[in-house]
Design a protein around this motif. Structure first.
Motif, PDB file in Angstrom:
ATOM      1  N   GLY A  11       0.785  -1.237   0.000  1.00 45.09           N
ATOM      2  CA  GLY A  11       0.000   0.000   0.000  1.00 45.09           C
ATOM      3  C   GLY A  11       0.813   1.282   0.000  1.00 45.09           C
ATOM      4  N   GLY A  12       2.146   1.169   0.086  1.00 47.07           N
ATOM      5  CA  GLY A  12       2.994   2.354   0.013  1.00 47.07           C
ATOM      6  C   GLY A  12       3.525   2.858   1.346  1.00 47.07           C
ATOM      7  N   THR A  13       2.998   2.334   2.448  1.00 46.47           N
ATOM      8  CA  THR A  13       3.426   2.809   3.771  1.00 46.47           C
ATOM      9  C   THR A  13       4.871   2.402   4.057  1.00 46.47           C
ATOM     10  N   THR A  14       5.166   1.137   3.829  1.00 45.23           N
ATOM     11  CA  THR A  14       6.529   0.648   4.084  1.00 45.23           C
ATOM     12  C   THR A  14       7.523   1.342   3.149  1.00 45.23           C
ATOM     13  N   ARG A  15       7.057   1.674   1.937  1.00 47.35           N
ATOM     14  CA  ARG A  15       7.943   2.370   0.987  1.00 47.35           C
ATOM     15  C   ARG A  15       8.404   3.713   1.554  1.00 47.35           C
ATOM     16  N   ILE A  16       7.481   4.429   2.176  1.00 46.26           N
ATOM     17  CA  ILE A  16       7.819   5.755   2.729  1.00 46.26           C
ATOM     18  C   ILE A  16       8.897   5.611   3.815  1.00 46.26           C
ATOM     19  N   ILE A  17       8.729   4.603   4.650  1.00 45.68           N
ATOM     20  CA  ILE A  17       9.717   4.378   5.718  1.00 45.68           C
ATOM     21  C   ILE A  17      11.054   3.948   5.106  1.00 45.68           C
ATOM     22  N   ALA A  18      10.989   3.077   4.106  1.00 50.28           N
ATOM     23  CA  ALA A  18      12.227   2.607   3.454  1.00 50.28           C
ATOM     24  C   ALA A  18      12.987   3.789   2.854  1.00 50.28           C
ATOM     25  N   GLU A  19      12.260   4.695   2.209  1.00 50.54           N
ATOM     26  CA  GLU A  19      12.913   5.847   1.587  1.00 50.54           C
ATOM     27  C   GLU A  19      13.546   6.758   2.643  1.00 50.54           C
ATOM     28  N   GLN A  20      12.837   6.869   3.763  1.00 48.90           N
ATOM     29  CA  GLN A  20      13.357   7.698   4.860  1.00 48.90           C
ATOM     30  C   GLN A  20      14.651   7.087   5.419  1.00 48.90           C
ATOM     31  N   ILE A  21      14.655   5.776   5.573  1.00 53.02           N
ATOM     32  CA  ILE A  21      15.844   5.087   6.095  1.00 53.02           C
ATOM     33  C   ILE A  21      17.001   5.242   5.106  1.00 53.02           C
ATOM     34  N   GLN A  22      16.706   5.040   3.824  1.00 54.79           N
ATOM     35  CA  GLN A  22      17.763   5.137   2.812  1.00 54.79           C
ATOM     36  C   GLN A  22      18.346   6.545   2.763  1.00 54.79           C
ATOM     37  N   LYS A  23      17.494   7.550   2.930  1.00 59.53           N
ATOM     38  CA  LYS A  23      17.995   8.936   2.932  1.00 59.53           C
ATOM     39  C   LYS A  23      18.932   9.166   4.103  1.00 59.53           C
ATOM     40  N   THR A  24      18.653   8.489   5.219  1.00 62.26           N
ATOM     41  CA  THR A  24      19.453   8.676   6.433  1.00 62.26           C
ATOM     42  C   THR A  24      20.759   7.889   6.381  1.00 62.26           C
ATOM     43  N   VAL A  25      20.689   6.620   5.966  1.00 59.03           N
ATOM     44  CA  VAL A  25      21.895   5.774   6.033  1.00 59.03           C
ATOM     45  C   VAL A  25      22.669   5.739   4.726  1.00 59.03           C
ATOM     46  N   GLY A  26      22.039   6.171   3.637  1.00 57.94           N
ATOM     47  CA  GLY A  26      22.684   6.074   2.325  1.00 57.94           C
ATOM     48  C   GLY A  26      22.491   4.684   1.748  1.00 57.94           C
ATOM     49  N   GLY A  27      23.350   4.293   0.839  1.00 60.26           N
ATOM     50  CA  GLY A  27      23.252   2.973   0.224  1.00 60.26           C
ATOM     51  C   GLY A  27      22.204   2.936  -0.869  1.00 60.26           C
ATOM     52  N   ASP A  28      21.873   1.732  -1.279  1.00 56.80           N
ATOM     53  CA  ASP A  28      20.971   1.537  -2.415  1.00 56.80           C
ATOM     54  C   ASP A  28      19.593   1.106  -1.946  1.00 56.80           C
ATOM     55  N   LEU A  29      18.583   1.494  -2.727  1.00 53.96           N
ATOM     56  CA  LEU A  29      17.195   1.156  -2.421  1.00 53.96           C
ATOM     57  C   LEU A  29      16.718   0.129  -3.451  1.00 53.96           C
ATOM     58  N   PHE A  30      16.065  -0.930  -2.984  1.00 51.61           N
ATOM     59  CA  PHE A  30      15.562  -1.968  -3.900  1.00 51.61           C
ATOM     60  C   PHE A  30      14.149  -2.341  -3.493  1.00 51.61           C
ATOM     61  N   GLU A  31      13.227  -2.235  -4.438  1.00 54.38           N
ATOM     62  CA  GLU A  31      11.846  -2.632  -4.141  1.00 54.38           C
ATOM     63  C   GLU A  31      11.626  -4.087  -4.543  1.00 54.38           C
ATOM     64  N   ILE A  32      11.177  -4.890  -3.601  1.00 50.63           N
ATOM     65  CA  ILE A  32      10.836  -6.290  -3.850  1.00 50.63           C
ATOM     66  C   ILE A  32       9.403  -6.303  -4.383  1.00 50.63           C
ATOM     67  N   LYS A  33       9.233  -6.784  -5.625  1.00 50.32           N
ATOM     68  CA  LYS A  33       7.896  -6.796  -6.231  1.00 50.32           C
ATOM     69  C   LYS A  33       7.570  -8.192  -6.727  1.00 50.32           C
ATOM     70  N   THR A  34       6.311  -8.573  -6.585  1.00 55.20           N
ATOM     71  CA  THR A  34       5.907  -9.891  -7.070  1.00 55.20           C
ATOM     72  C   THR A  34       5.521  -9.795  -8.543  1.00 55.20           C
ATOM     73  N   LEU A  35       5.786 -10.888  -9.245  1.00 54.10           N
ATOM     74  CA  LEU A  35       5.449 -10.956 -10.667  1.00 54.10           C
ATOM     75  C   LEU A  35       3.929 -10.844 -10.839  1.00 54.10           C
ATOM     76  N   ASP A  36       3.198 -11.584 -10.018  1.00 54.06           N
ATOM     77  CA  ASP A  36       1.737 -11.455 -10.015  1.00 54.06           C
ATOM     78  C   ASP A  36       1.365 -10.375  -9.021  1.00 54.06           C
ATOM     79  N   PRO A  37       0.806  -9.258  -9.504  1.00 55.00           N
ATOM     80  CA  PRO A  37       0.462  -8.210  -8.554  1.00 55.00           C
ATOM     81  C   PRO A  37      -0.682  -8.655  -7.633  1.00 55.00           C
ATOM     82  N   TYR A  38      -0.728  -8.111  -6.435  1.00 55.13           N
ATOM     83  CA  TYR A  38      -1.841  -8.394  -5.525  1.00 55.13           C
ATOM     84  C   TYR A  38      -3.035  -7.548  -5.950  1.00 55.13           C
ATOM     85  N   PRO A  39      -4.236  -7.933  -5.504  1.00 52.99           N
ATOM     86  CA  PRO A  39      -5.397  -7.109  -5.847  1.00 52.99           C
ATOM     87  C   PRO A  39      -5.216  -5.669  -5.341  1.00 52.99           C
ATOM     88  N   LYS A  40      -5.997  -4.774  -5.900  1.00 57.85           N
ATOM     89  CA  LYS A  40      -5.905  -3.371  -5.487  1.00 57.85           C
ATOM     90  C   LYS A  40      -6.650  -3.123  -4.178  1.00 57.85           C
TER      91      LYS A  40
END
Ligand code: FMN
Length: 161
Positions: A11-40
């Motif tokens: 839903g995007g909530t964890t993404r916001i936290i991940a981006e915040q962490i990456q901005k703080t610690v640096g390094g690379d950001l990688f989104e884990i995505k499933t081939l079959d998307p989940y329902p909306k």
């Protein structure tokens, strides 16, 4: 030290936290995505996730991390799904050799915090060091900055970078 912030977010909530962490610690950001998307919609997604958990499924992922060997520390983010990691995180953890690496989990949730997720990550990565987990309740992410800062002070991150 080479850092990776890898996360799954429906839903995007964890993404916001991940981006915040990456901005703080640096390094690379990688989104884990499933081939079959989940329902909306939320309820159908909970049903699919329940089914995947019951059948011990390994949802296929869209992409691999390039050069995982070069990362020593992996921040691993996910929403709490039915008390633990989504099965996509199981696929992810089984896709690489995490021996000797430091994995630092963080999750967002609706009330169950980290649930059984840390124990489940430890079972999947017995040769890794698992750092202290961070749990951020959904609806409170706007105020998560301080909790993130405090959490990043944990001893296993004290090694020279
Ligand atoms: C399939 C599914 C199962 C969930 N199960 C739980 C749960 O067991 N405990 C909990 O606290 N929250 C649960 N939630 C709520 C999510 O953990 C929470 O909304 C999270 O912040 C969503 O992150 P996201 O926007 O990155 O997907 C569930 C949500 C979904 C979609």
């Amino acid at each position: 030290m080479s850092l990776l912030v890898a996360y799954f977010s429906w839903g995007g909530t964890t993404r916001i936290i991940a981006e915040q962490i990456q901005k703080t610690v640096g390094g690379d950001l990688f989104e884990i995505k499933t081939l079959d998307p989940y329902p909306k919609e939320y309820n159908p997604t909970t049903a699919v996730a329940k089914r995947e958990q019951r059948s011990n499924a390994r949802p296929a992922l869209t992409a691999q991390v390039n050069g995982m060997d070069s990362y020593k520390t992996i921040f691993l983010g996910y929403p709490n799904w039915w008390g633990t990691i989504p099965m996509a995180i199981v696929t992810f953890l089984e896709s690489y050799n995490f021996s000797g690496k430091l994995i630092i989990p963080f999750c967002t949730h609706g009330g169950s915090a980290l649930g059984r997720s840390i124990a489940d990550i430890k079972k999947l990565c017995p040769q890794s060091t698992i750092g202290e987990g961070l749990a951020i309740r959904n609806g409170t992410i706007d105020h998560a900055g301080n909790a993130i800062t405090v959490w990043l002070r944990q001893p296993c991150l004290d090694q020279p970078k």
